[in-house]
Design an enzyme around this catalytic site. Structure first.
Site, mmCIF file in Angstrom:
data_model
loop_
_atom_site.group_PDB
_atom_site.id
_atom_site.type_symbol
_atom_site.label_atom_id
_atom_site.label_comp_id
_atom_site.label_asym_id
_atom_site.label_seq_id
_atom_site.Cartn_x
_atom_site.Cartn_y
_atom_site.Cartn_z
ATOM 1 N NE ARG A 132 -51.444 -28.129 -42.515
ATOM 2 C CZ ARG A 132 -52.180 -27.452 -41.639
ATOM 3 N NH1 ARG A 132 -52.037 -27.677 -40.356
ATOM 4 N NH2 ARG A 132 -53.058 -26.568 -42.045
ATOM 5 N NE ARG B 96 -52.150 -23.774 -36.419
ATOM 6 C CZ ARG B 96 -52.724 -24.596 -37.271
ATOM 7 N NH1 ARG B 96 -53.043 -24.173 -38.490
ATOM 8 N NH2 ARG B 96 -52.999 -25.834 -36.925
ATOM 9 C CE LYS C 57 -44.467 -25.327 -27.548
ATOM 10 N NZ LYS C 57 -44.221 -25.120 -28.984
#
Length: 282
Positions: free
Chosen positions: A130, A174, A215
């Site tokens: 995705r 996002r 991360k």
DNA sequence: TTCCAGGGTCCTA
DNA sequence: TAGGACCATGGA
């Protein structure tokens, strides 16, 4: 490390002494714009460049590629790093030795920093397939038309697209993070300065951006800034480490510290083997 | 229908 | 400081 090169038919034929596994390199979740176009052949783009890369007897063929373009692809594919030596060192680790024989030749890419930053902001709580889909839509909607394909959009192009435009490409929650990063660049933040800082300094700078945590910052530092000690810990790597190194700790921060102490400047490559092995063997 | 994916932010205790 | 809810979304 210097390798011999010859040019023919709009291609550069490059000898790669340490070997290169194109499949492991392009399908190990570090870049999202590359597709297999045949056995041992990958097509894709980075920034404003596009190429078809295929295996040859002693290395790879890059098409199109002339003398002016070669340095870009040499840097992108990390061709000047002696991976044979890296693998010899990591092979002493009993946990990694089996993975090394399976995926020998996997490389860490040096991607354009802005593209890498946006890609991994989009990666949060998302899957590889995705992420690739969203990036292709962003390129198609806002990237420069290169004649048959679209370049990765610049920070200004994404800033002008606005949060709604980014959201419309499927970025979900996002979109605001990507827009904020684009706004920061338009207002003076320069991702290209990050390689000149120390690992800790660069990580601190990246984590000032919304949507960039430990991360994501480590991914950007490893896959685009040349910080090979970065050790991104996602669900796959955490799973791999917890199963093999119970003493590493439980939190992602503890696991990252443990890995950097164990593997040093090869932590990023070790992480890539752990991630790819865990994903393809689960 | 539920869970999961290369997570991060924000709120509460 | 730690823990948990929440965020969009498509595939399994």
């Amino acid at each position: 490390m210097n390798s011999s090169v010859r040019f023919a038919d709009e291609s550069a034929i490059v000898e790669v002494p340490g070997g290169i596994d194109l499949a492991a390199t392009f399908e190990s979740g570090q870049a999202f714009r590359w597709r297999q176009a045949g056995p041992g052949v990958y097509e894709g783009a980075a920034g404003r460049c596009r190429a078809r890369i295929s295996r040859t007897e002693k290395g790879i063929s890059i098409t199109p590629c002339d003398e002016a373009a070669l340095p870009f692809w040499r840097h992108f594919l990390d061709l000047d790093m002696d991976y044979a030596q890296c693998e010899r060192v990591l092979a002493n680790d009993p946990v990694l030795s089996g993975m090394l024989s399976t995926y020998s030749g996997m490389r860490i890419l040096n991607q354009p920093i802005w593209e890498c930053l946006v890609s991994f902001i989009l990666s949060s709580n998302n899957n590889v397939r995705r992420i690739s889909m969203i990036i292709e839509k962003l390129c198609g909607c806002f990237g420069a038309d290169m004649g048959g394909w679209h370049a990765f959009p610049t920070a200004r192009q994404l800033f002008e697209a606005g949060e709604e435009g980014i959201f419309s490409c499927g970025a979900g929650y996002r979109a605001g993070f990507v827009f904020h990063a684009a706004e920061a660049v338009v207002n003076g933040f320069s991702p290209d300065n990050l390689p000149g800082l120390s690992y800790e300094e660069a990580k601190t700078e990246l984590m000032k951006l919304n949507g960039v945590g430990e991360k994501v910052a480590d991914c950007v530092l490893l896959y685009s800034c040349g910080f090979r000690e970065a050790f991104p810990v996602d669900v796959w790597v955490a799973r791999a480490m917890l199963g093999r190194f119970p003493e590493a700790g439980k939190t992602r921060e503890e696991i990252g510290r443990f890995a950097r102490a164990r593997y040093g400047k090869l932590a990023g490559l070790a992480q890539q083997y752990l991630f790819h092995f865990e994903r393809t063997n689960s």
